[in-house]
Scaffold this active site. Sequence first.
Site, PDB file in Angstrom:
ATOM      1  N   GLY A  36       6.481   4.757  14.911  1.00 14.01           N
ATOM      2  CA  GLY A  36       6.176   4.916  13.478  1.00 14.01           C
ATOM      3  C   GLY A  36       5.781   6.261  12.891  1.00 14.01           C
TER       4      GLY A  36
ATOM      5  N   HIS B 134       7.289   2.048  19.374  1.00  8.86           N
ATOM      6  CA  HIS B 134       6.270   2.402  18.672  1.00  8.86           C
ATOM      7  C   HIS B 134       6.230   3.558  18.151  1.00  8.86           C
ATOM      8  CE1 HIS B 134       1.711   1.133  17.363  1.00  8.86           C
ATOM      9  NE2 HIS B 134       2.200   2.000  16.573  1.00  8.86           N
TER      10      HIS B 134
ATOM     11  N   ARG C 197       1.920  -3.844  12.477  1.00 10.36           N
ATOM     12  CA  ARG C 197       1.141  -4.231  13.811  1.00 10.36           C
ATOM     13  C   ARG C 197       1.801  -5.590  14.323  1.00 10.36           C
ATOM     14  NH1 ARG C 197      -0.853   0.162  13.545  1.00 10.36           N
ATOM     15  NH2 ARG C 197      -3.139   0.828  13.678  1.00 10.36           N
TER      16      ARG C 197
ATOM     17  N   THR D  29       6.889  -2.909  11.230  1.00 14.02           N
ATOM     18  CA  THR D  29       6.422  -1.530  11.517  1.00 14.02           C
ATOM     19  C   THR D  29       5.000  -1.304  11.441  1.00 14.02           C
ATOM     20  OG1 THR D  29       7.180  -0.613   9.349  1.00 14.02           O
ATOM     21  CG2 THR D  29       8.739  -0.174  11.086  1.00 14.02           C
TER      22      THR D  29
ATOM     23  N   GLY E 149       0.651  -1.034   0.017  1.00 12.97           N
ATOM     24  CA  GLY E 149      -0.074  -0.066  -0.102  1.00 12.97           C
ATOM     25  C   GLY E 149       0.745   1.308   0.028  1.00 12.97           C
ATOM     26  N   ARG E 150       0.319   2.425   0.674  1.00 10.72           N
ATOM     27  CA  ARG E 150       1.147   3.576   0.779  1.00 10.72           C
ATOM     28  C   ARG E 150       2.475   3.501   1.165  1.00 10.72           C
ATOM     29  NH1 ARG E 150      -4.034   5.365   2.228  1.00 10.72           N
ATOM     30  NH2 ARG E 150      -5.207   6.829   0.970  1.00 10.72           N
TER      31      ARG E 150
ATOM     32  N   GLU F 227       1.429  -5.527  22.951  1.00 11.39           N
ATOM     33  CA  GLU F 227       2.131  -4.047  23.526  1.00 11.39           C
ATOM     34  C   GLU F 227       1.039  -3.450  24.481  1.00 11.39           C
ATOM     35  OE1 GLU F 227       2.417  -0.068  20.814  1.00 11.39           O
ATOM     36  OE2 GLU F 227       3.038  -1.984  19.949  1.00 11.39           O
TER      37      GLU F 227
ATOM     38  N   ARG G 244      -2.366  -8.512  -1.900  1.00 14.27           N
ATOM     39  CA  ARG G 244      -3.706  -8.950  -2.273  1.00 14.27           C
ATOM     40  C   ARG G 244      -3.603  -9.380  -3.800  1.00 14.27           C
ATOM     41  NH1 ARG G 244      -8.025  -6.542   1.473  1.00 14.27           N
ATOM     42  NH2 ARG G 244      -6.970  -4.976   1.080  1.00 14.27           N
TER      43      ARG G 244
END
Length: 328
Positions: free
Chosen positions: A292, A290, A243, A241, A159-160, A272, A181
């Site tokens: 990101g 975390h 989940r 990075t 994705g992005r 977490e 996918r």
Amino acid sequence: MSTRKLKVVLTRRLPDAVETRMRELFDAELNLKDVAMDRAALEAAVQRAEVLVPTITDTIDADLINGAGEQLKMIANFGAGVDHIDIDAAVARGIIVTNTPGVLTEDTADLAMGLILAVSRRMIEGAQVVAAGQFEGWTPTWMSGRKLYGKRLGIVGMGRIGQALARRAKACGMQVHYHNRKPISPRIEEELGATYWDDLDEMIARMDLVSLNCPATKETHHLMSAERLARMPAHAILINTARGELIDEAALAEVVARRGLAGVGLDVFEHEPAIHPGLVGQPNVVLLPHLGSATLETRQDMGDRVILNVMTFQNQHRPPDRVIPAML
């Protein structure tokens, strides 16, 4: 256009400028202590909020949504991921859910690339040696890492963020491979020089590095299982990075213990903020808290995006970042 201010409840402290603007535009209830709401506090919040502004640390499940007051009409998430929100339950209650996509793409890709560099070149180990006063001078064989130029990077989720990481990897002379996918457009694939694999198992068995950049869903839970981790070459590096739930953390700890991978870089964790003890203190494992989207600019942009969605809803228009089940 409505002139009545919506009752907006924030579950955590947000940047000052965001909170100030929310107070101007809405009847905003802030969390100035920045203590995460427990279940009872969340249950109380959805009894008085017309708009709830949660974060990734809040579990907005079906029970919470179904127990909300009739006045709750919107959940405006501060963040791109919505796996902590039961979208189906919200839709069934007629509650609009929004997120903040796009604004954290570059920061997360930066961090993924930073972990790739840190693990490959043993940067954290080196910094710790210097901080401990143990650096005794350069030697030809000490603290040797692995070069990135020419290495194969397998990106899981194009994705992005995956595409942004691919651009950085290409700039470093890496060979980009990906599993998704479905294939990305031929134009972008050509731009990135990327090779598509429809079989994840086949891809990871051939990669020097694997980066997880896909969302957390029922299908991706423990995507990196014990069996799949065993398919990775012993010289490979795993980066996450996205989940924490994407990795079976206990299985990963076993792999690390027997040196089944050359290195691991994690910014997210399965339970977490708890981290499997088998991953802590390992010289070839880099763990970050975390980070990101943790830049001043992006956290401000995330807040601005929340405000835009709520303001659009208040003005009786469709919020631009509405999330529906078909998107997941």
